[in-house]
Design a protein around this motif. Structure first.
Motif, PDB file in Angstrom:
ATOM      1  N   ARG A  30       0.831  -1.204   0.000  1.00  0.00           N
ATOM      2  CA  ARG A  30       0.000   0.000   0.000  1.00  0.00           C
ATOM      3  C   ARG A  30       0.863   1.250   0.000  1.00  0.00           C
ATOM      4  O   ARG A  30       0.639   2.184  -0.764  1.00  0.00           O
ATOM      5  CB  ARG A  30      -0.914   0.025   1.231  1.00  0.00           C
ATOM      6  N   LEU A 145      -3.845  10.908   1.090  1.00  0.00           N
ATOM      7  CA  LEU A 145      -4.837  10.579   2.109  1.00  0.00           C
ATOM      8  C   LEU A 145      -6.021   9.874   1.491  1.00  0.00           C
ATOM      9  O   LEU A 145      -6.477   8.836   1.966  1.00  0.00           O
ATOM     10  CB  LEU A 145      -5.309  11.890   2.757  1.00  0.00           C
ATOM     11  N   TYR A 146      -6.500  10.426   0.395  1.00  0.00           N
ATOM     12  CA  TYR A 146      -7.648   9.837  -0.269  1.00  0.00           C
ATOM     13  C   TYR A 146      -7.320   8.428  -0.743  1.00  0.00           C
ATOM     14  O   TYR A 146      -8.071   7.482  -0.536  1.00  0.00           O
ATOM     15  CB  TYR A 146      -8.058  10.718  -1.452  1.00  0.00           C
ATOM     16  N   TRP A 148      -5.203   6.420   0.318  1.00  0.00           N
ATOM     17  CA  TRP A 148      -4.966   5.493   1.416  1.00  0.00           C
ATOM     18  C   TRP A 148      -6.256   4.894   1.914  1.00  0.00           C
ATOM     19  O   TRP A 148      -6.321   3.731   2.296  1.00  0.00           O
ATOM     20  CB  TRP A 148      -4.256   6.235   2.559  1.00  0.00           C
ATOM     21  N   PHE A 149      -7.296   5.681   1.912  1.00  0.00           N
ATOM     22  CA  PHE A 149      -8.529   5.236   2.538  1.00  0.00           C
ATOM     23  C   PHE A 149      -9.431   4.422   1.630  1.00  0.00           C
ATOM     24  O   PHE A 149     -10.387   3.817   2.097  1.00  0.00           O
ATOM     25  CB  PHE A 149      -9.327   6.462   3.025  1.00  0.00           C
ATOM     26  N   VAL A 176     -14.181   4.662  -2.582  1.00  0.00           N
ATOM     27  CA  VAL A 176     -14.865   4.475  -1.312  1.00  0.00           C
ATOM     28  C   VAL A 176     -16.358   4.418  -1.527  1.00  0.00           C
ATOM     29  O   VAL A 176     -17.032   5.420  -1.555  1.00  0.00           O
ATOM     30  CB  VAL A 176     -14.545   5.651  -0.371  1.00  0.00           C
ATOM     31  N   GLY A 207     -18.546  14.782  -2.212  1.00  0.00           N
ATOM     32  CA  GLY A 207     -18.231  14.490  -0.818  1.00  0.00           C
ATOM     33  C   GLY A 207     -16.837  14.947  -0.446  1.00  0.00           C
ATOM     34  O   GLY A 207     -16.603  15.447   0.647  1.00  0.00           O
ATOM     35  N   LEU A 208     -15.930  14.809  -1.397  1.00  0.00           N
ATOM     36  CA  LEU A 208     -14.562  15.200  -1.089  1.00  0.00           C
ATOM     37  C   LEU A 208     -14.383  16.706  -1.085  1.00  0.00           C
ATOM     38  O   LEU A 208     -13.356  17.209  -0.643  1.00  0.00           O
ATOM     39  CB  LEU A 208     -13.606  14.588  -2.107  1.00  0.00           C
ATOM     40  N   PHE A 209     -15.385  17.436  -1.593  1.00  0.00           N
ATOM     41  CA  PHE A 209     -15.239  18.882  -1.665  1.00  0.00           C
ATOM     42  C   PHE A 209     -15.059  19.497  -0.289  1.00  0.00           C
ATOM     43  O   PHE A 209     -14.341  20.494  -0.138  1.00  0.00           O
ATOM     44  CB  PHE A 209     -16.459  19.489  -2.363  1.00  0.00           C
ATOM     45  N   SER A 210     -15.716  18.897   0.695  1.00  0.00           N
ATOM     46  CA  SER A 210     -15.598  19.485   2.026  1.00  0.00           C
ATOM     47  C   SER A 210     -14.169  19.377   2.528  1.00  0.00           C
ATOM     48  O   SER A 210     -13.638  20.310   3.128  1.00  0.00           O
ATOM     49  CB  SER A 210     -16.547  18.810   3.001  1.00  0.00           C
ATOM     50  N   VAL A 211     -13.537  18.235   2.241  1.00  0.00           N
ATOM     51  CA  VAL A 211     -12.138  18.100   2.634  1.00  0.00           C
ATOM     52  C   VAL A 211     -11.300  19.116   1.873  1.00  0.00           C
ATOM     53  O   VAL A 211     -10.408  19.756   2.426  1.00  0.00           O
ATOM     54  CB  VAL A 211     -11.649  16.662   2.369  1.00  0.00           C
ATOM     55  N   SER A 214     -11.787  22.576   3.406  1.00  0.00           N
ATOM     56  CA  SER A 214     -11.029  22.714   4.637  1.00  0.00           C
ATOM     57  C   SER A 214      -9.561  22.913   4.350  1.00  0.00           C
ATOM     58  O   SER A 214      -8.905  23.784   4.916  1.00  0.00           O
ATOM     59  CB  SER A 214     -11.186  21.458   5.500  1.00  0.00           C
TER      60      SER A 214
ATOM     61  N   ALA B 102     -22.968  16.062  -1.970  1.00  0.00           N
ATOM     62  CA  ALA B 102     -22.176  15.590  -0.839  1.00  0.00           C
ATOM     63  C   ALA B 102     -23.060  14.918   0.198  1.00  0.00           C
ATOM     64  O   ALA B 102     -22.693  13.892   0.773  1.00  0.00           O
ATOM     65  CB  ALA B 102     -21.412  16.763  -0.211  1.00  0.00           C
ATOM     66  N   TYR B 105     -24.002  11.543  -1.037  1.00  0.00           N
ATOM     67  CA  TYR B 105     -22.867  10.638  -0.895  1.00  0.00           C
ATOM     68  C   TYR B 105     -22.736  10.155   0.549  1.00  0.00           C
ATOM     69  O   TYR B 105     -22.607   8.968   0.818  1.00  0.00           O
ATOM     70  CB  TYR B 105     -21.586  11.332  -1.336  1.00  0.00           C
ATOM     71  N   PHE B 167     -22.123  25.884   2.111  1.00  0.00           N
ATOM     72  CA  PHE B 167     -21.984  24.472   1.758  1.00  0.00           C
ATOM     73  C   PHE B 167     -22.196  23.549   2.959  1.00  0.00           C
ATOM     74  O   PHE B 167     -22.983  22.601   2.876  1.00  0.00           O
ATOM     75  CB  PHE B 167     -20.615  24.258   1.112  1.00  0.00           C
TER      76      PHE B 167
END
Lengths: 485, 307
Positions: A30, A145-146, A148-149, A176, A207-211, A214, B102, B105, B167
């Motif tokens: 990995r 990070l992405y 990895w998960f 995921v 979903g990844l947009f929030s990460v 941040s 999001a 998801y 958001f």
């Protein structure tokens, strides 16, 4: 996919995805996979930089025009790997790298294909954002990070056979998704299945947009804050002057902290009792008819914008409430701003506390009444302690809101243009948020450059950390003291 | 046989004389007081804004709504602010699919892995970040770095910043709405042979639509009231559009209603007495109208679905 490309593992989702003949331990493989993919990503970014360097020279090598070059380069790369893996068995490049890395060719091609797609997703903002090293590392870390998960990817033909493809580089092809396999997946309707896959990937991107958001906040604020600290005119003594006068290069943090503390303290002294009282009344004492009219009233208070409350503070609170009490008060003072922020915080404390108290099961109240208690005893001795975690969360959220409130302080506290260190709340003062607003709006400095403007980001970093810590603390408190029924 | 003597401890409340419930009465009075204070606050804000702005509204409402900024009090109006706010609402609205996606998801497709928990924690933290920090984000990313695309301190940057600001709120409310959809609906859809995406698109999202729409509308109301990010991004208190066409205007100076309120409030009160209050009135009317729309949507669709 021929049998040489697919290693059929057993069908249980929890089973290890190593085939018996795979000699590389999972963790190492990995890590190797992630490192290889990130190296490819950085190489792609360097390619784009070099293209721009030769086209426009070193000065323009970073900039918005890289966006289009990156797009073309990555689209070409993506297209090539797609074509290579579909027509030729693994593709020439895939074969070469596979031989070097010692992994099955097909899995590596899948890895490269996925990486190219992720690179398009991340490299576009990367290169459009005047790339710098910090950002490059951050995005590389995000990609890593992405990757990895992510768990395994299931190709549609696997579902027919009910088997799972192991790829040897488990991280490379994982997406995921807790996929629900329905009867429709067994059909050979490739269009439906293709739509399905496309929809899933789009949703995952959202979903990844929030990460991403941040990460962007952290990067934007901390890199400029670092510039402030590392600037030539800066020394740590600058942070302890007599007051906050950005134009003169005096950045006394304690002035701002004292201002923020006063405003938050006054706000919570108002919002705490009033909000709690409203909450207890609404949840314990109010009849449904009263509730129907009262709840919208609280929500109305919640929807009033903060600028209007700031105006209210100087046009109503200062003349009509404060000046009769304190004769020598000016229009602008920390008290007026604090009371304004308190008005804004009341609905937050009230609604969260009320939700917490309503969540207490009715059996507890009935048991208390059954033992002969009055309403006040039930409310104070039974319901309130039972909802304590939620009420503490309400207070912490309220405090965090009061700390972060900008417009009321900007309008009513009178600290624009500089503020001297002040512990008397009847005087004008300055808080962290309003100092940021003054800097950003240009009333305290020439907007756009210089150490005065960079202090804006320094304060932003402080504020972000403070609210983050409060958020984490409130989560911990709720989890630790929550009573489960 | 004699019955054993049982002593039961009686709660202290029962021993109190009827009618001497001092503590209870005192507490209830305190509650009434805090309630009265809350009601007084709302009324005071609304009354003060209304009373101060009444003169301006009474004399020249229509011209106030249609005039751009001006140096003379009698000519100044909030037309640019209203226009700016409408465009901002449009841009923010365009970012809602991201938040709803999001939420879909997180609720439908995500497994219980570290990445999912990371996303959820991130969304919760983002919801608590002060709005001025979002302004800094907008300044660094949309104004400075993407300046070529967005035109620097423009309404596009402001709209995108407000989009990022709302958001997390959209994600949280849409998540709750989707979570409230009964699992039986999904199971029935799978049983009839639909794929997961078809179920989401044709069953789950329509069922969750009242909640999602309510959240969306309330988020627009919230975004319209934000002034701090606009300040940092560089909303101009007063500007003239000159002769630029629409696209150039989108990339040029801009303002919005909250900015109008803030800049009027900082002008000397003797000549500009009611303008800030009148602008606040306009802003409040718009926000309350949007909230009313949200309530109507919620009750209409709920009734239609029979729930």
């Amino acid at each position: 996919m021929t049998s040489t490309e697919a290693t059929v593992a057993n069908t249980l989702p929890e089973a290890s995805n190593l085939s018996p003949s795979d000699p590389v331990p999972e963790l190492t493989s990995r890590a190797l996979g992630v490192a290889l993919e990130m190296a490819i990503f950085v190489t792609l970014a360097l390619v784009v930089y070099l293209v721009e360097y030769f086209v426009s020279g070193p000065v323009a090598a970073f900039g918005p025009s890289n966006f289009w070059i990156a797009f073309v380069v990555l689209a070409a790369w993506n297209g090539w790997t797609f074509a290579a893996s579909h027509t030729v068995h693994g593709g020439a490049l895939g074969h070469t790298i596979a031989t070097v890395a010692g992994a099955p060719a097909s899995s590596l091609t899948i890895a490269i294909r996925q990486l190219a797609r992720f690179a398009v997703l991340y490299a576009i903002p990367f290169l459009a954002l005047d790339a710098n090293v910090v950002l490059a590392l951050l995005i590389a870390a995000l990609v890593g990070l992405y990757l990895w998960f992510a768990p395994d990817h299931r190709a549609p033909w696997d579902l027919l056979a009910g088997t799972r493809v192991t790829t040897g580089f488990p991280t490379a092809t994982k997406i995921v998704l807790a996929e629900v396999h329905t009867a429709a997946d067994l059909s050979l309707d490739t269009k439906r299945l293709a739509d399905e896959r496309r929809a899933r990937r789009l949703l995952l991107g959202s979903g990844l947009f929030s990460v991403l958001a941040s990460g962007l906040i952290v990067w934007a604020i901390f890199s400029e804050a670092a510039e402030f600290v590392l600037a030539e005119e800066f020394s740590w003594s600058v942070l302890t002057g007599i007051g906050w006068f950005p134009r003169r290069g005096v950045f006394d943090l304690s002035t701002l902290f004292v201002g923020t503390l006063w405003i938050t303290g006054i706000a919570m002294m108002v919002a705490g009792p009033v909000g709690l009282g409203v909450a207890i009344y609404l949840s314990e004492y109010a009849s449904p008819r009263v509730r129907r009219y009262l709840k919208p009233l609280v929500e109305t208070l919640a929807s009033i914008p903060s600028v209007v409350v700031g105006l209210f503070a100087i046009s109503f609170i200062s003349p009509n409430v404060l000046q009769p009490i304190f004769g020598d008060l000016g229009i602008f003072s920390l008290l007026a701003a604090g009371l304004g922020v308190g008005v804004l915080t009341v609905p937050i404390v009230a609604s969260i506390s009320e939700d917490a108290m309503r969540a207490v099961p009715q059996e507890l109240r009935e048991a208390s009444y059954g033992l002969g208690s009055r309403k006040v005893t039930t409310a104070l001795r039974v319901v309130f302690p039972a909802a304590l975690s939620g009420i503490s969360a309400a207070f912490i959220v309220g405090i965090s809101r009061a700390i972060g409130e900008t417009m009321v302080v900007f309008i009513a506290a009178g600290g624009s243009g500089g503020a001297i260190f002040e512990t008397d709340p009847t005087q004008p003062g300055q808080a962290i948020t309003a100092a940021m607003a003054s800097l950003g709006a240009g009333t305290d400095s020439v907007a756009g450059s210089g150490i005065a403007f960079q202090s804006l980001y320094f304060l932003g970093a402080l504020l972000f950390l403070i609210t983050l810590v409060m958020n984490v603390v409130s989560d911990r408190i709720v989890r630790r003291f929550r009573q489960v029924y | 046989m004699a019955l054993p003597r049982i002593t039961v401890p009686v709660s202290i409340d029962l021993r109190r004389r009827r009618g001497a419930d001092l503590k209870g009465q005192l507490f209830q009075t305190l509650l009434w007081l805090s309630l009265g204070l809350a009601v007084a606050m709302v009324s005071a804000v609304l009354w003060s804004v209304g009373a101060d702005g009444w003169d301006v509204v009474r004399e020249r409402l229509w011209s106030f709504l249609r005039s751009p900024s001006s140096a003379t009090p009698d000519n100044a109006g909030v037309a640019q602010g209203i226009r700016g706010s409408i465009i901002l609402a449009g841009i923010v609205g365009a970012t809602f699919p991201l938040g709803i996606g999001a939420a879909v998801y997180l609720e439908e497709l995500a497994d219980d892995s570290r990445l999912t928990r990371l996303i959820q924690v991130t969304v919760r933290n983002l919801a608590g970040v002060p709005s001025i920090v979002y302004g800094l984000l907008g300044l660094a990313v949309f104004v400075k770095s993407m300046g070529g695309l967005t035109g620097g301190s423009s309404i596009i940057s402001a709209g995108l910043t407000l989009g990022v600001l709302v958001f997390p709120v959209v994600v949280i409310t849409a998540s709750e709405a989707i979570r409230a959809v009964p699992q039986s609906i999904r199971d029935a859809s799978y049983g009839l042979g639909a794929t997961q995406w078809e179920t989401i698109r044709h069953q789950v999202i329509p069922a969750a639509l009242p909640g999602i729409l309510t959240g969306v509308v309330l988020s627009i109301a919230r975004a319209l009231g934000e002034a701090a990010p606009l300040l940092v991004i560089g909303a101009a208190p007063f500007y003239s559009t000159g002769f630029n066409d629409f696209l150039e205007q989108l990339q040029g100076a801009f303002t919005a209603l909250p900015m109008n309120v803030a800049s009027f409030a900082r002008l000397p009160a003797d000549t500009w007495a009611g303008h800030a209050a009148a602008a606040s009135l306009v802003l409040l009317v718009i926000i309350f109208a949007i909230n009313l729309v949200a309530i109507v949507i919620r009750s209409r669709i709920t009734k239609k679905l029979g729930r």
